[in-house]
Write a protein that holds these residues in place. Structure first.
Motif, PDB file in Angstrom:
ATOM      1  N   GLU A 198      50.078  41.868  48.304  1.00  0.00           N
ATOM      2  CA  GLU A 198      50.709  42.096  49.604  1.00  0.00           C
ATOM      3  C   GLU A 198      49.927  43.122  50.406  1.00  0.00           C
ATOM      4  O   GLU A 198      49.715  42.971  51.617  1.00  0.00           O
ATOM      5  N   ASP A 199      49.468  44.188  49.725  1.00  0.00           N
ATOM      6  CA  ASP A 199      48.718  45.244  50.409  1.00  0.00           C
ATOM      7  C   ASP A 199      47.363  44.738  50.900  1.00  0.00           C
ATOM      8  O   ASP A 199      46.917  45.088  51.995  1.00  0.00           O
ATOM      9  N   VAL A 200      46.694  43.951  50.078  1.00  0.00           N
ATOM     10  CA  VAL A 200      45.375  43.424  50.461  1.00  0.00           C
ATOM     11  C   VAL A 200      45.511  42.358  51.538  1.00  0.00           C
ATOM     12  O   VAL A 200      44.680  42.250  52.442  1.00  0.00           O
ATOM     13  N   GLY A 201      46.566  41.564  51.440  1.00  0.00           N
ATOM     14  CA  GLY A 201      46.770  40.437  52.358  1.00  0.00           C
ATOM     15  C   GLY A 201      46.723  39.136  51.589  1.00  0.00           C
ATOM     16  O   GLY A 201      45.632  38.717  51.158  1.00  0.00           O
ATOM     17  N   ALA A 202      47.870  38.519  51.389  1.00  0.00           N
ATOM     18  CA  ALA A 202      47.941  37.321  50.546  1.00  0.00           C
ATOM     19  C   ALA A 202      47.039  36.207  51.046  1.00  0.00           C
ATOM     20  O   ALA A 202      46.503  35.423  50.255  1.00  0.00           O
ATOM     21  N   GLU A 203      46.839  36.128  52.361  1.00  0.00           N
ATOM     22  CA  GLU A 203      46.006  35.062  52.924  1.00  0.00           C
ATOM     23  C   GLU A 203      44.528  35.239  52.576  1.00  0.00           C
ATOM     24  O   GLU A 203      43.743  34.299  52.680  1.00  0.00           O
ATOM     25  N   LYS A 204      44.147  36.448  52.138  1.00  0.00           N
ATOM     26  CA  LYS A 204      42.745  36.710  51.783  1.00  0.00           C
ATOM     27  C   LYS A 204      42.481  36.512  50.301  1.00  0.00           C
ATOM     28  O   LYS A 204      41.330  36.324  49.887  1.00  0.00           O
ATOM     29  N   VAL A 205      43.514  36.608  49.482  1.00  0.00           N
ATOM     30  CA  VAL A 205      43.336  36.596  48.027  1.00  0.00           C
ATOM     31  C   VAL A 205      43.249  35.161  47.510  1.00  0.00           C
ATOM     32  O   VAL A 205      44.141  34.346  47.746  1.00  0.00           O
ATOM     33  N   VAL A 206      42.161  34.867  46.796  1.00  0.00           N
ATOM     34  CA  VAL A 206      41.975  33.538  46.205  1.00  0.00           C
ATOM     35  C   VAL A 206      42.373  33.548  44.734  1.00  0.00           C
ATOM     36  O   VAL A 206      42.949  32.593  44.227  1.00  0.00           O
ATOM     37  N   GLN A 207      42.047  34.644  44.040  1.00  0.00           N
ATOM     38  CA  GLN A 207      42.364  34.700  42.613  1.00  0.00           C
ATOM     39  C   GLN A 207      42.657  36.129  42.172  1.00  0.00           C
ATOM     40  O   GLN A 207      42.285  37.101  42.831  1.00  0.00           O
ATOM     41  N   VAL A 208      43.323  36.228  41.024  1.00  0.00           N
ATOM     42  CA  VAL A 208      43.567  37.488  40.321  1.00  0.00           C
ATOM     43  C   VAL A 208      42.858  37.389  38.977  1.00  0.00           C
ATOM     44  O   VAL A 208      42.934  36.351  38.304  1.00  0.00           O
ATOM     45  N   ILE A 209      42.146  38.445  38.579  1.00  0.00           N
ATOM     46  CA  ILE A 209      41.434  38.444  37.296  1.00  0.00           C
ATOM     47  C   ILE A 209      41.957  39.576  36.420  1.00  0.00           C
ATOM     48  O   ILE A 209      42.012  40.731  36.841  1.00  0.00           O
ATOM     49  N   THR A 210      42.336  39.233  35.195  1.00  0.00           N
ATOM     50  CA  THR A 210      42.750  40.210  34.198  1.00  0.00           C
ATOM     51  C   THR A 210      42.150  39.804  32.856  1.00  0.00           C
ATOM     52  O   THR A 210      41.420  38.809  32.764  1.00  0.00           O
ATOM     53  N   ASP A 211      42.479  40.549  31.797  1.00  0.00           N
ATOM     54  CA  ASP A 211      42.091  40.086  30.472  1.00  0.00           C
ATOM     55  C   ASP A 211      43.127  39.071  29.987  1.00  0.00           C
ATOM     56  O   ASP A 211      44.072  38.733  30.713  1.00  0.00           O
ATOM     57  N   SER A 212      42.955  38.596  28.773  1.00  0.00           N
ATOM     58  CA  SER A 212      43.800  37.497  28.289  1.00  0.00           C
ATOM     59  C   SER A 212      44.970  37.967  27.432  1.00  0.00           C
ATOM     60  O   SER A 212      45.499  37.205  26.625  1.00  0.00           O
ATOM     61  N   ALA A 213      45.395  39.219  27.601  1.00  0.00           N
ATOM     62  CA  ALA A 213      46.539  39.725  26.845  1.00  0.00           C
ATOM     63  C   ALA A 213      47.786  38.896  27.170  1.00  0.00           C
ATOM     64  O   ALA A 213      47.930  38.379  28.281  1.00  0.00           O
ATOM     65  N   GLU A 214      48.694  38.806  26.222  1.00  0.00           N
ATOM     66  CA  GLU A 214      49.864  37.950  26.359  1.00  0.00           C
ATOM     67  C   GLU A 214      50.734  38.356  27.542  1.00  0.00           C
ATOM     68  O   GLU A 214      51.266  37.508  28.267  1.00  0.00           O
ATOM     69  N   ASN A 215      50.872  39.670  27.773  1.00  0.00           N
ATOM     70  CA  ASN A 215      51.701  40.103  28.901  1.00  0.00           C
ATOM     71  C   ASN A 215      51.076  39.723  30.239  1.00  0.00           C
ATOM     72  O   ASN A 215      51.786  39.447  31.213  1.00  0.00           O
ATOM     73  N   ASN A 216      49.743  39.665  30.296  1.00  0.00           N
ATOM     74  CA  ASN A 216      49.073  39.225  31.525  1.00  0.00           C
ATOM     75  C   ASN A 216      49.304  37.735  31.769  1.00  0.00           C
ATOM     76  O   ASN A 216      49.462  37.301  32.917  1.00  0.00           O
ATOM     77  N   LEU A 217      49.305  36.969  30.693  1.00  0.00           N
ATOM     78  CA  LEU A 217      49.548  35.532  30.837  1.00  0.00           C
ATOM     79  C   LEU A 217      50.980  35.262  31.301  1.00  0.00           C
ATOM     80  O   LEU A 217      51.226  34.345  32.092  1.00  0.00           O
ATOM     81  N   ALA A 218      51.902  36.088  30.835  1.00  0.00           N
ATOM     82  CA  ALA A 218      53.291  35.956  31.298  1.00  0.00           C
ATOM     83  C   ALA A 218      53.388  36.292  32.780  1.00  0.00           C
ATOM     84  O   ALA A 218      54.101  35.622  33.547  1.00  0.00           O
ATOM     85  N   ALA A 219      52.659  37.318  33.195  1.00  0.00           N
ATOM     86  CA  ALA A 219      52.638  37.691  34.613  1.00  0.00           C
ATOM     87  C   ALA A 219      52.023  36.582  35.448  1.00  0.00           C
ATOM     88  O   ALA A 219      52.449  36.324  36.582  1.00  0.00           O
ATOM     89  N   ALA A 220      51.024  35.889  34.905  1.00  0.00           N
ATOM     90  CA  ALA A 220      50.370  34.794  35.624  1.00  0.00           C
ATOM     91  C   ALA A 220      51.356  33.671  35.917  1.00  0.00           C
ATOM     92  O   ALA A 220      51.345  33.072  37.004  1.00  0.00           O
ATOM     93  N   ARG A 221      52.206  33.380  34.938  1.00  0.00           N
ATOM     94  CA  ARG A 221      53.198  32.317  35.146  1.00  0.00           C
ATOM     95  C   ARG A 221      54.182  32.689  36.257  1.00  0.00           C
ATOM     96  O   ARG A 221      54.581  31.843  37.060  1.00  0.00           O
ATOM     97  N   MET A 222      54.559  33.951  36.298  1.00  0.00           N
ATOM     98  CA  MET A 222      55.476  34.411  37.353  1.00  0.00           C
ATOM     99  C   MET A 222      54.815  34.357  38.730  1.00  0.00           C
ATOM    100  O   MET A 222      55.449  33.973  39.722  1.00  0.00           O
ATOM    101  N   LEU A 223      53.532  34.727  38.784  1.00  0.00           N
ATOM    102  CA  LEU A 223      52.826  34.690  40.067  1.00  0.00           C
ATOM    103  C   LEU A 223      52.690  33.249  40.552  1.00  0.00           C
ATOM    104  O   LEU A 223      52.772  32.987  41.763  1.00  0.00           O
TER     105      LEU A 223
END
Length: 620
Positions: A198-223
């Motif tokens: 939201e701060d960066v501007g959703a219209e500018k963001v193409v992807q989010v990059i994180t590591d493959s930890a399980e909690n990050n994958l859960a966050a990916a599903r929510m996003l």
């Protein structure tokens, strides 16, 4: 350990040219006289009298500072560093050199800023300067989109979530948040990432990059549920490192690494042998510090091969025979190892097997150009090279390829990665089998659906336009277009290629240019954790929250600027110059070397150990 670190510090050389510093100081001084030659500002040499308030002593621009006065300046500088506990490598920083130039320009009478000025006025001004430098990246985010990079740093007391943004121009630090008392659940990470978008501007963001930890994958599903038009990717650099970490554990590879480690541990654990080695290698160390534990391993194996003949010559020399270290059990073991052709053949094969993946790691870590369009294709090429390195013998290459495929699955084979592979003409036009791969086309269709989420007309147009690209119709079939994507040179840029030859397919062109402008790694966000470690020390606890955030912002972005400059201008190897901890890991058993080393009987009796020689035709 101490020996190699001392040698490492001794060999560092400052290679900055004077005109670079002159231009930088000119910018910092903000002088408006454009007619003045920038080099004229620095004709006065910096002397002890000038910097400490004594007599000027600069009669003309060509006077040479005497050795005695230079030594006095060096002593004053060294004394300040020693008494303040400042790391020695600060002397190599551009900003310190610029400060020295500016101080010499000012002349006598300079008064250092107060602590209050450093905490408030000067810090605020520097933050504004950094923000001004980053404005060009904000423009690129609008044109080509960007990636939000999330990473986390923690020690025994604190845990900090870190947000960076990457676009074609590079990576910049945006903000950090202490999360020590927060539960690291998928919901918490999702809410933090969503706020960042939201701060960066959703219209500018193409992807989010994180590591493959399980909690990050859960966050990916929510996003995905809230923002279905944004991709969530796993860091390519982390994935390649996982591949390499598992590969070096394979028995046919690890045994040569252990033998190499034993040789280097013995040499560095015995002072006379170490001095002898450095004499034969012309002061070149055989252990090289890398940015990770694996990097140290690979770079050291390479250096051993480079110094193979010198090491062999050392162990057959009369000097070695006279050295008391040659009578140690581990000394004899090092002797037989270095004289064994099978050992050197094995190390050579290990390096050849690892090199293709190291090439990929250098690409995603280096940020010389956006890596999303190359990561999948280079992994395909790496697997071919590994087969060739093992003479196409399946029993040798298959365990390695199995590891690579296992790590790729679910990480680097997403619709985004597969589409970037398809839309890079370097691979699409030069690999005939690509167009027959149904998995790739399925990935492309899914990617189009996400990129143009809810825009069905644009989705249809992008798919229809793909046929024009596939058949090399229009501009795609011109000799210029085809010649322009024949080789993967440093100059080849698939995003630029599409901007020229994709004008007749606007929907596909927009998708291609934004995807091929993306990074595949969050490495630009990593390995700057010393910034947080230093700033969050108790000695700085008088900084309020805003000052702490400003200091992190300035330091982190400055380090990112310097890293990008070092890679692009100096062609630096991103795997070299790592933290000392990775050298310590290589020498984990060094303290035992020599202490448990039994002497061989002086009368030349039988050796109390068994030396095993591998067959000359054994393969990795």
């Amino acid at each position: 350990m101490k020996a190699i670190l001392e040698a490492k510090n001794k060999k560092r050389k400052m290679k900055r040219e004077a005109d670079v510093f002159s231009l930088e100081v000119d910018e910092l001084n903000r002088e408006d006289d454009l007619d003045e030659d920038p080099m004229d500002k620095f004709v006065m040499a910096v002397t002890t009298e000038d910097s400490l308030g004594g007599e000027t002593g600069q009669e003309n621009a060509n006077d040479v500072v005497t050795e005695e006065r230079m030594r006095s300046v060096h002593q004053s500088c060294g004394r300040w560093i020693y008494q303040s506990g400042i790391p020695f490598n600060v002397i190599e920083s551009d900003s310190f050199r610029l400060f020295c130039e500016a101080l010499g320009q000012f002349g006598p009478g300079w008064v250092p800023p107060s602590q209050c000025e450093l905490r408030e006025t000067l810090l605020e001004e520097e933050e504004e300067i950094i923000k001004e430098k980053l404005k060009s990246l904000e423009v690129e985010r609008v044109q080509n989109g960007c990636s939000v990079l999330i990473d986390r740093w923690s020690d025994t007391k604190k845990s900090i979530m870190n947000l960076c943004v990457n676009s074609r121009g590079g990576t910049c630090f945006v903000s950090s948040k202490e999360v020590s008392k927060e539960p690291q659940t998928g919901k918490f990470i999702f809410e933090y990432v969503d706020k960042c978008i939201e701060d960066v501007g959703a219209e500018k963001v193409v992807q989010v990059i994180t590591d493959s930890a399980e909690n990050n994958l859960a966050a990916a599903r929510m996003l995905k549920e809230k923002r279905p038009g944004i991709f969530w990717s796993t860091c390519a650099a982390d994935t390649v490192k996982l591949m390499l970490e598992d590969i070096v554990k394979l028995p046919k590879i690890s045994k040569y690494i252990e033998k190499a480690k034993a040789v280097t541990m013995f040499i560095y654990g015995h002072e006379k042998t170490l001095a002898m080695m450095r004499c034969h290698t012309k002061e070149r160390d055989i252990v090289r510090a890398g940015v990770t534990r694996f990097a140290t391993t690979f770079l050291t194996l390479q250096r051993l091969l480079e110094k193979k003949e010198q090491l062999r010559f050392m162990f057959v020399s009369d000097e070695w025979e006279r050295c008391k270290d040659s009578n140690y059990v581990k000394g004899r073991s090092a002797y037989y190892t270095c004289l064994s052709p099978a050992f050197w053949d094995g190390v050579s094969r290990v390096v050849k097997v690892l090199e293709p993946l190291v090439k990929v790691l250098r690409m995603v870590e280096g940020e010389k150009k956006p890596s999303m369009g190359f990561i999948y294709g280079e992994l395909v090429e790496a697997k071919r090279s590994i087969k060739a390195a093992t003479n196409n013998l399946e029993r040798y290459y298959q365990p390695i390829l199995d590891i690579i495929d296992e790590k790729i699955k679910g990480r680097l084979d997403s619709p985004l990665h597969l589409t970037a592979y398809l839309l890079n003409p370097l691979y699409f036009y030069n690999e005939p089998t690509i167009q027959l791969d149904g998995t790739l086309m399925t990935g492309f269709l899914n990617c189009v659906e996400t990129f143009y989420h809810g825009e069905f007309e644009k989705q249809d147009k992008a798919v229809d336009e793909f046929r024009i690209y596939q058949d090399k119709d229009g501009f795609f079939g011109t000799p210029y277009a085809l010649r322009g994507c024949e080789q993967n040179t440093d100059e080849f840029d698939p995003e630029h290629w599409w901007s020229i030859y994709g004008v007749t397919v606007p929907s596909l062109e927009t998708l291609a240019m934004k995807i091929l402008s993306l990074t595949s790694s969050s490495s630009g966000c990593q390995r700057n954790w010393s910034t947080f470690e230093e700033i969050h020390k108790s000695e700085r606890n008088r900084l309020d929250t805003d000052q702490m955030n400003s200091l992190v912002y300035v330091q982190f972005n400055s380090k990112l600027f310097n890293k990008r400059k070092r890679i692009k201008e100096e062609n630096a190897d991103v795997l070299v110059q790592g933290d000392e901890e990775h050298v310590e890991e290589w020498f984990a058993e060094l303290d035992q070397a020599g202490e448990e080393d039994e002497r061989i009987d002086e009368d030349g009796g039988d050796y109390p150990f068994h030396i095993e020689f591998e067959s000359e035709d054994e393969h990795v």
